[in-house]
Design a protein around this motif. Structure first.
Motif, mmCIF file in Angstrom:
data_model
loop_
_atom_site.group_PDB
_atom_site.id
_atom_site.type_symbol
_atom_site.label_atom_id
_atom_site.label_comp_id
_atom_site.label_asym_id
_atom_site.label_seq_id
_atom_site.Cartn_x
_atom_site.Cartn_y
_atom_site.Cartn_z
ATOM 1 N N ARG A 250 0.838 -1.200 0.000
ATOM 2 C CA ARG A 250 0.000 0.000 0.000
ATOM 3 C C ARG A 250 0.874 1.251 0.000
ATOM 4 N NH1 ARG A 250 -4.096 2.353 4.649
ATOM 5 N NH2 ARG A 250 -5.066 3.932 3.313
ATOM 6 N N SER A 251 1.987 1.214 0.741
ATOM 7 C CA SER A 251 2.884 2.367 0.753
ATOM 8 C C SER A 251 3.510 2.580 -0.627
ATOM 9 C CB SER A 251 3.980 2.188 1.809
ATOM 10 O OG SER A 251 4.915 1.193 1.431
ATOM 11 N N ILE A 252 3.815 1.494 -1.338
ATOM 12 C CA ILE A 252 4.329 1.607 -2.705
ATOM 13 C C ILE A 252 3.284 2.282 -3.596
ATOM 14 C CG2 ILE A 252 5.060 0.329 -4.751
ATOM 15 C CD1 ILE A 252 7.177 0.261 -2.672
ATOM 16 N N GLY A 253 2.028 1.886 -3.440
ATOM 17 C CA GLY A 253 0.951 2.503 -4.217
ATOM 18 C C GLY A 253 0.780 3.979 -3.891
ATOM 19 N N ILE A 254 0.901 4.332 -2.613
ATOM 20 C CA ILE A 254 0.791 5.740 -2.223
ATOM 21 C C ILE A 254 1.957 6.538 -2.798
ATOM 22 C CG2 ILE A 254 0.896 7.315 -0.243
ATOM 23 C CD1 ILE A 254 -0.654 5.154 1.332
ATOM 24 N N GLY A 255 3.158 5.957 -2.779
ATOM 25 C CA GLY A 255 4.300 6.626 -3.397
ATOM 26 C C GLY A 255 4.085 6.841 -4.884
ATOM 27 N N ALA A 256 3.507 5.829 -5.554
ATOM 28 C CA ALA A 256 3.219 5.969 -6.987
ATOM 29 C C ALA A 256 2.178 7.056 -7.235
ATOM 30 C CB ALA A 256 2.742 4.632 -7.553
ATOM 31 N N MET A 257 1.172 7.151 -6.370
ATOM 32 C CA MET A 257 0.168 8.204 -6.522
ATOM 33 C C MET A 257 0.784 9.577 -6.312
ATOM 34 S SD MET A 257 -2.726 7.115 -7.495
ATOM 35 C CE MET A 257 -3.579 8.675 -7.189
ATOM 36 N N TYR A 258 1.689 9.688 -5.348
ATOM 37 C CA TYR A 258 2.385 10.953 -5.129
ATOM 38 C C TYR A 258 3.182 11.352 -6.367
ATOM 39 C CZ TYR A 258 5.549 14.398 -3.096
ATOM 40 O OH TYR A 258 6.262 15.540 -2.848
ATOM 41 N N VAL A 259 3.820 10.370 -6.996
ATOM 42 C CA VAL A 259 4.561 10.651 -8.234
ATOM 43 C C VAL A 259 3.610 11.150 -9.319
ATOM 44 C CG1 VAL A 259 5.832 9.540 -10.123
ATOM 45 C CG2 VAL A 259 6.443 9.059 -7.743
ATOM 46 N N LEU A 260 2.437 10.525 -9.448
ATOM 47 C CA LEU A 260 1.471 10.958 -10.466
ATOM 48 C C LEU A 260 0.953 12.371 -10.195
ATOM 49 C CD1 LEU A 260 -0.625 7.695 -10.996
ATOM 50 C CD2 LEU A 260 1.119 8.667 -12.499
ATOM 51 N N TYR A 261 0.841 12.725 -8.925
ATOM 52 C CA TYR A 261 0.392 14.078 -8.578
ATOM 53 C C TYR A 261 1.468 15.128 -8.855
ATOM 54 C CZ TYR A 261 -3.715 12.269 -6.064
ATOM 55 O OH TYR A 261 -4.905 11.677 -5.742
ATOM 56 N N THR A 262 2.731 14.777 -8.645
ATOM 57 C CA THR A 262 3.780 15.793 -8.654
ATOM 58 C C THR A 262 4.598 15.847 -9.944
ATOM 59 O OG1 THR A 262 5.292 14.245 -7.546
ATOM 60 C CG2 THR A 262 4.019 15.751 -6.150
ATOM 61 N N VAL A 263 5.041 14.706 -10.440
ATOM 62 C CA VAL A 263 6.004 14.710 -11.551
ATOM 63 C C VAL A 263 5.450 15.373 -12.814
ATOM 64 C CG1 VAL A 263 7.385 13.256 -13.094
ATOM 65 C CG2 VAL A 263 7.300 12.762 -10.644
ATOM 66 N N PRO A 264 4.242 15.014 -13.296
ATOM 67 C CA PRO A 264 3.747 15.714 -14.490
ATOM 68 C C PRO A 264 3.621 17.221 -14.279
ATOM 69 C CG PRO A 264 2.452 13.738 -14.071
ATOM 70 C CD PRO A 264 3.314 13.949 -12.872
ATOM 71 N N ALA A 265 3.155 17.632 -13.101
ATOM 72 C CA ALA A 265 3.019 19.064 -12.822
ATOM 73 C C ALA A 265 4.375 19.753 -12.804
ATOM 74 C CB ALA A 265 2.300 19.270 -11.487
ATOM 75 N N ILE A 266 5.371 19.135 -12.176
ATOM 76 C CA ILE A 266 6.710 19.719 -12.125
ATOM 77 C C ILE A 266 7.276 19.869 -13.533
ATOM 78 C CG2 ILE A 266 9.102 19.288 -11.405
ATOM 79 C CD1 ILE A 266 7.926 17.883 -8.916
ATOM 80 N N MET A 267 7.153 18.826 -14.342
ATOM 81 C CA MET A 267 7.711 18.855 -15.693
ATOM 82 C C MET A 267 7.045 19.922 -16.552
ATOM 83 S SD MET A 267 10.071 16.425 -15.784
ATOM 84 C CE MET A 267 10.283 15.906 -17.476
ATOM 85 N N ILE A 268 5.726 20.017 -16.479
ATOM 86 C CA ILE A 268 5.002 20.983 -17.319
ATOM 87 C C ILE A 268 5.288 22.414 -16.875
ATOM 88 C CG2 ILE A 268 2.706 21.809 -17.957
ATOM 89 C CD1 ILE A 268 1.775 18.866 -17.811
ATOM 90 N N ILE A 269 5.182 22.670 -15.569
ATOM 91 C CA ILE A 269 5.426 24.023 -15.060
ATOM 92 C C ILE A 269 6.859 24.449 -15.345
ATOM 93 C CG2 ILE A 269 5.541 25.447 -12.974
ATOM 94 C CD1 ILE A 269 3.277 23.706 -11.827
ATOM 95 N N ALA A 270 7.813 23.551 -15.103
ATOM 96 C CA ALA A 270 9.222 23.884 -15.335
ATOM 97 C C ALA A 270 9.485 24.150 -16.811
ATOM 98 C CB ALA A 270 10.109 22.749 -14.829
ATOM 99 N N PHE A 271 8.878 23.368 -17.693
ATOM 100 C CA PHE A 271 9.082 23.568 -19.130
ATOM 101 C C PHE A 271 8.530 24.916 -19.579
ATOM 102 C CE2 PHE A 271 8.085 23.151 -23.620
ATOM 103 C CZ PHE A 271 9.232 22.562 -24.130
ATOM 104 N N LEU A 272 7.335 25.236 -19.116
ATOM 105 C CA LEU A 272 6.741 26.525 -19.485
ATOM 106 C C LEU A 272 7.552 27.687 -18.923
ATOM 107 C CD1 LEU A 272 2.950 25.678 -18.955
ATOM 108 C CD2 LEU A 272 4.190 25.844 -21.125
ATOM 109 N N MET A 273 7.998 27.554 -17.684
ATOM 110 C CA MET A 273 8.786 28.618 -17.075
ATOM 111 C C MET A 273 10.131 28.774 -17.781
ATOM 112 S SD MET A 273 8.939 31.007 -14.863
ATOM 113 C CE MET A 273 7.570 30.654 -13.740
ATOM 114 N N ALA A 274 10.778 27.663 -18.106
ATOM 115 C CA ALA A 274 12.058 27.726 -18.809
ATOM 116 C C ALA A 274 11.886 28.358 -20.195
ATOM 117 C CB ALA A 274 12.658 26.329 -18.928
#
Length: 291
Positions: free
Chosen positions: A62-86
């Motif tokens: 379950r902790s692995i699944g929660i970690g994966a959900m955290y990645v889905l919440y954060t990584v796409p947002a970080i990549m998109i925001i950083a790309f637009l800002m750059a």
């Protein structure tokens, strides 16, 4: 080997350091995981028994699944925001670009502990600035950190804020390496901004984007400080990430918690390695382009 002896000599110090500080501790950890370790009794060899215990523990998965959900919440947002800002910084003048680069880097030097405390006050149902702003549109108040459905998205926001700055600067460095002549030629052919981004910027930044995707995913799966301070893994273990699960297991008063937590850490290592390999297999890196 004689023909490449200079290269081997230059690689030797790093190989020695990796052997001492990475491979040897990893092998020693695997050796220790085959023992039932107690602070009060002599270690007893049990083979792979603790691997079976961890793999059969639903809370670990379950902790692995929660970690994966955290990645889905954060990584796409970080990549998109950083790309637009750059992309925006790249289009600015020298002075404004320098100011913006300094500004976006500020969250990187902020401690995750400090960020956690600040966001705890921001999320408060009574007096928190976020609920105060939501009140203007008739929403809330919400107990963000006490609601199992909102707690993980809530801790993802400071995670995005802490990580997007350094990601932006790395992307910006990759964009600066793309020859301006490519964009000028595309403009002469009538390509608009979106076409230049899709057919020039993104393909030529594939290696940079792949590196950032892998490192952000691994860092997200290993998130520890934010859930520890903001929620303690709650409510109802809805923010119990893998590292926090291992940490809590290690503190457990049971006699052999050390062996269990060590084995869980090794299994997590192999899970993260598998994820990295899969990403590299799906998104293959390209050879560098000589500008």
């Amino acid at each position: 080997m004689m023909a490449n002896r200079t290269a081997y000599l230059m690689l030797a110090p790093m190989i020695v350091l990796l052997g001492i500080f990475v491979w040897w501790p990893l092998m020693w950890s695997f050796y220790l995981s085959t023992f039932e370790i107690s602070f009060y009794e002599e270690p007893v060899f049990v083979g792979l028994q603790f691997y079976q215990y961890v793999l059969e523990d639903p809370e670990f998965w379950r902790s692995i699944g929660i970690g994966a959900m955290y990645v889905l919440y954060t990584v796409p947002a970080i990549m998109i925001i950083a790309f637009l800002m750059a992309s925006f910084i790249r289009s600015c003048g020298i002075r404004l670009a320098g100011l913006l680069k300094t500004t976006v880097y500020i969250p990187t030097v902020v401690s995750a502990v400090i960020a956690s405390i600040v966001f705890i006050f921001m999320y408060r149902a009574d007096g928190g600035i976020i609920n105060w702003l939501l009140g203007f549109v008739g929403l809330g108040p919400y107990a963000f950190l006490s609601d199992p459905n909102l707690a993980l998205p809530a801790i993802s926001i400071p995670g995005i804020w802490l990580a997007f700055g350094i990601t932006t600067l790395i992307m910006l460095a990759g964009m600066y390496d793309i020859p301006q002549s490519y964009y000028e030629a595309a403009q002469l052919e009538g390509a608009n901004y979106l076409q230049r981004t899709w057919f020039i910027t993104i393909p030529l930044m594939k290696n940079v984007l792949l590196y950032l995707l892998v490192t952000a995913t691994i860092a997200g799966m290993q998130q520890f400080e934010l859930p520890l301070i903001m929620t303690g893994g709650g409510p109802t273990n809805s923010t119990m990430t893998p590292n926090l699960f291992i940490f809590n297991t290690f503190k457990d008063p049971t006699p052999y918690a050390t062996s269990f937590s060590l084995t869980a850490a090794l299994i997590l290592f192999f899970v993260l390695g598998t994820i990295s390999v899969l990403i590299f297999r799906v998104i293959r890196s390209d050879k560098a382009i000589d500008a």
